[in-house]
Design an enzyme around this catalytic site. Structure first.
Site, PDB file in Angstrom:
ATOM      1  CG  HIS A  91      53.284  55.668 -25.562  1.00  0.00           C
ATOM      2  ND1 HIS A  91      52.054  55.601 -24.957  1.00  0.00           N
ATOM      3  CD2 HIS A  91      53.352  54.615 -26.397  1.00  0.00           C
ATOM      4  CE1 HIS A  91      51.407  54.549 -25.397  1.00  0.00           C
ATOM      5  NE2 HIS A  91      52.171  53.931 -26.281  1.00  0.00           N
ATOM      6  N   PRO A  92      54.058  60.032 -25.313  1.00  0.00           N
ATOM      7  CG  PRO A  92      52.259  61.221 -24.401  1.00  0.00           C
ATOM      8  CD  PRO A  92      52.599  59.973 -25.200  1.00  0.00           C
ATOM      9  CB  SER A 108      47.924  61.260 -24.275  1.00  0.00           C
ATOM     10  OG  SER A 108      48.464  60.077 -24.797  1.00  0.00           O
ATOM     11  CD  GLU A 110      39.298  61.620 -23.186  1.00  0.00           C
ATOM     12  OE1 GLU A 110      39.147  60.410 -22.917  1.00  0.00           O
ATOM     13  OE2 GLU A 110      38.702  62.180 -24.114  1.00  0.00           O
ATOM     14  CB  CYS A 146      48.002  51.655 -17.941  1.00  0.00           C
ATOM     15  SG  CYS A 146      46.253  51.870 -18.294  1.00  0.00           S
ATOM     16  CB  ALA A 147      48.047  57.667 -17.076  1.00  0.00           C
TER      17      ALA A 147
END
Length: 198
Positions: A91-92, A108, A110, A146-147
């Site tokens: 993950h970034p 990511s 989006e 979870c953005a």
């Protein structure tokens, strides 16, 4: 499988935002995908982990969306701690180098955009850099949340709060966030059983 459908699902950001739930696939279409198409379409439901979709393909035919999710979850939870941390390392950083350089995955990009991470001012970018660095130094993997279910203020608050966890607790918390991200990404691709019956 219809190559046009596969290409449709692989459209880059921002064109992918034009897709709607109406464009999601029926489970029968998913079950008919070749191995290669399945891995292309599902290879990033867990960030940069196409091995997971490759591993679950052999469980076809899937009964429904929940069945796909269950196989992914089972795969993740069966991993040793080092494997789970490997997934987290894919993950970034939120609002990090990949965002700044434009190298995030389509998904990511989006998700971070929807959470407001693409519109941070310079002070907020520096704060995120400091917190991300502190987090990675403490745990050995990037902060995962979870953005799509959070806005930037919530993300900053969670990042600060979760720095207080011990490594084992935080690893499990981060894996729970990976599962949320995966669930939402799957719902963008596959119709739920309820939608199929409508």
């Amino acid at each position: 499988m219809d190559v046009d459908l596969v290409q449709y699902w692989l459209l880059p950001f921002p064109y992918s935002l034009q897709r709607t739930r109406a464009g999601a696939m029926d489970i029968n279409v998913v079950n008919a995908l070749t191995y290669e198409d399945f891995v292309k379409l599902f290879g990033n439901v867990v960030e940069k982990c196409p091995l997971i979709s490759a591993a679950i393909w052999s469980h076809r035919p899937f009964k429904d969306l929940a069945d796909i999710e269950a196989h992914i979850t089972e795969f993740i939870l069966s991993l040793p701690d080092s494997g789970k941390e490997g997934i987290l390392r894919c993950h970034p950083d939120l609002a990090g180098r990949d965002l700044q350089s434009g190298t995030l995955t389509r998904e990511s990009q989006e998700e971070q955009s929807q959470a407001g991470m693409t519109t941070l001012d310079s002070a907020e970018v520096l704060q995120m850099y400091r917190l991300n660095s502190e987090y990675k130094e403490r745990f050995g993997f990037p902060f995962v949340i979870c953005a799509r279910l959070n806005k930037k203020a919530d993300i900053v608050g969670q990042l600060s709060e979760r720095l207080k966890n011990d490594r084992a607790v935080e690893r499990e918390r981060a894996i729970e966030e990976v599962k949320k991200i995966c669930r939402l990404r799957l719902r963008n691709i596959v119709l739920s059983d309820i939608q199929t019956k409508l």
